[in-house]
Design a protein around this motif. Structure first.
Motif, short mmCIF file in Angstrom:
data_model
loop_
_atom_site.label_atom_id
_atom_site.label_comp_id
_atom_site.label_asym_id
_atom_site.label_seq_id
_atom_site.Cartn_x
_atom_site.Cartn_y
_atom_site.Cartn_z
N VAL A 51 -6.22 3.43 -5.30
CA VAL A 51 -6.57 4.81 -4.93
C VAL A 51 -8.09 4.96 -4.82
O VAL A 51 -8.60 5.56 -3.86
CB VAL A 51 -6.01 5.79 -5.98
N THR A 54 -9.70 4.05 -1.57
CA THR A 54 -9.38 4.82 -0.36
C THR A 54 -9.93 6.24 -0.42
O THR A 54 -9.65 7.05 0.46
CB THR A 54 -7.85 4.89 -0.16
N LYS A 126 -3.89 -0.27 -1.71
CA LYS A 126 -4.85 0.18 -0.70
C LYS A 126 -4.26 0.05 0.70
O LYS A 126 -4.37 0.97 1.52
CB LYS A 126 -6.13 -0.64 -0.80
N ILE A 129 -1.64 2.80 1.33
CA ILE A 129 -2.23 4.13 1.57
C ILE A 129 -2.85 4.19 2.96
O ILE A 129 -2.67 5.16 3.70
CB ILE A 129 -3.28 4.45 0.49
N ASN A 130 -3.57 3.13 3.34
CA ASN A 130 -4.21 3.12 4.65
C ASN A 130 -3.21 3.05 5.80
O ASN A 130 -3.54 3.40 6.94
CB ASN A 130 -5.19 1.95 4.76
N ARG A 137 -2.29 13.40 4.66
CA ARG A 137 -3.33 13.92 3.77
C ARG A 137 -3.71 15.34 4.18
O ARG A 137 -3.82 16.24 3.32
CB ARG A 137 -4.57 13.02 3.83
N TYR A 151 -2.64 12.52 -3.40
CA TYR A 151 -2.27 11.15 -3.78
C TYR A 151 -0.99 11.16 -4.61
O TYR A 151 -0.08 10.36 -4.38
CB TYR A 151 -3.40 10.50 -4.58
N ARG A 155 0.88 10.90 -0.86
CA ARG A 155 0.49 9.60 -0.33
C ARG A 155 1.01 8.42 -1.14
O ARG A 155 1.55 7.46 -0.59
CB ARG A 155 -1.03 9.55 -0.20
N LEU A 156 0.86 8.47 -2.47
CA LEU A 156 1.31 7.33 -3.28
C LEU A 156 2.83 7.10 -3.23
O LEU A 156 3.27 5.95 -3.11
CB LEU A 156 0.85 7.49 -4.72
N ALA A 159 3.29 5.32 -0.05
CA ALA A 159 2.60 4.02 -0.02
C ALA A 159 3.37 2.98 -0.82
O ALA A 159 3.50 1.82 -0.40
CB ALA A 159 1.19 4.17 -0.57
#
Length: 245
Positions: A51, A54, A126, A129-130, A137, A151, A155-156, A159
């Motif tokens: 995290v 990013t 990473k 997430i990317n 987001r 996150y 996002r997490l 991911a």
């Protein structure tokens, strides 16, 4: 080849009153304990580092990148020796004495293996997430979430689903990498393997048994995470297949 096969030796009594098969079972237990404990540390620290790398903060990115560069490029066994022999000499004397005299070897080995694996997991997190669309987001921020809440809630969770096959490989590797901890006195499976060879010279039998034991442990982790991947898969989301190797 005039090798004398003797599978019955596993049930012979040793000097400590146990049988050689008990040594194998004990080693398997220590291997499992070290591996699972280190994996828990690796997932926690690796996720935090992933995290950090990013975020918009250049400082956090630099800290995360530095950690990954150091821990990924120094061999695991060297890192374990650093934790056991060097770090106690660098900290205040009272803490150093406590580390050398009272801190269990198990704890130090788990920390060393966990922090080494965390650098690898940080790369996976990473990447996951990317790989997400930037709109996720922005959608979270539009709903009133803070950056950290995006996150945690948006996002997490996605991911992890993307990188779960890669995390499966890391979880399997940690069982194999745990063999290195024998060098610092952990009575895990490889340690017992070497002891049994020295005591009995039955190299082929114990090699076959230890090889199969490592396979079973790693394969069990593979199947467990493969099951989790199937249960958490999002329809239409490509995750790269189940059960990485």
């Amino acid at each position: 080849m005039n090798y004398h096969w003797d599978w019955a030796f596993f049930f012979q009594e040793t000097d400590d009153g146990l049988k050689y098969i008990d040594w194998v079972i004990s080693g398997m237990g220590w291997t499992t304990a070290v591996s699972l404990s280190a994996l828990a540390i690796a997932l926690l620290v690796g996720s935090v580092l992933g995290v950090m790398r990013t975020t918009p903060s250049k400082l956090l990115v630099a800290i995360g990148d530095t950690y990954v560069d150091i821990f990924r490029n120094v061999p695991l066994i060297v890192q374990l020796f650093m934790w056991f022999f060097v770090v106690p000499e660098l900290v205040p004397e009272s803490i150093g004495l406590w580390m050398k005299q009272d801190l269990p070897y198990f704890v130090t080995a788990v920390i060393g293996l966990g922090l080494y694996t965390a650098a690898r997991i940080a790369e996976q997190v990473k990447s996951g997430i990317n790989a997400l669309a930037r709109g996720q987001r922005f959608a979270g921020l539009a709903l009133g979430f803070t950056e950290w809440q995006t996150y945690r809630y948006v996002r997490l969770p996605m991911a992890y689903r993307i990188v779960l096959p890669a995390l499966t490989s890391e979880a399997m590797n940690i069982f194999k990498n745990s063999a290195v901890t024998y060098a610092v006195g952990i009575l895990e499976l490889y340690f017992q393997y070497k002891q049994i060879i020295e005591k009995t010279s039955q190299v082929l039998e114990i090699t076959i048994v230890v090889t199969l034991t490592y396979f079973v442990l790693a394969f069990a982790m593979n199947r467990l995470l493969g099951f989790i991947e199937k249960r958490t898969r999002v329809p239409g989301l490509i995750t790269g297949g189940s059960g990485g190797h």
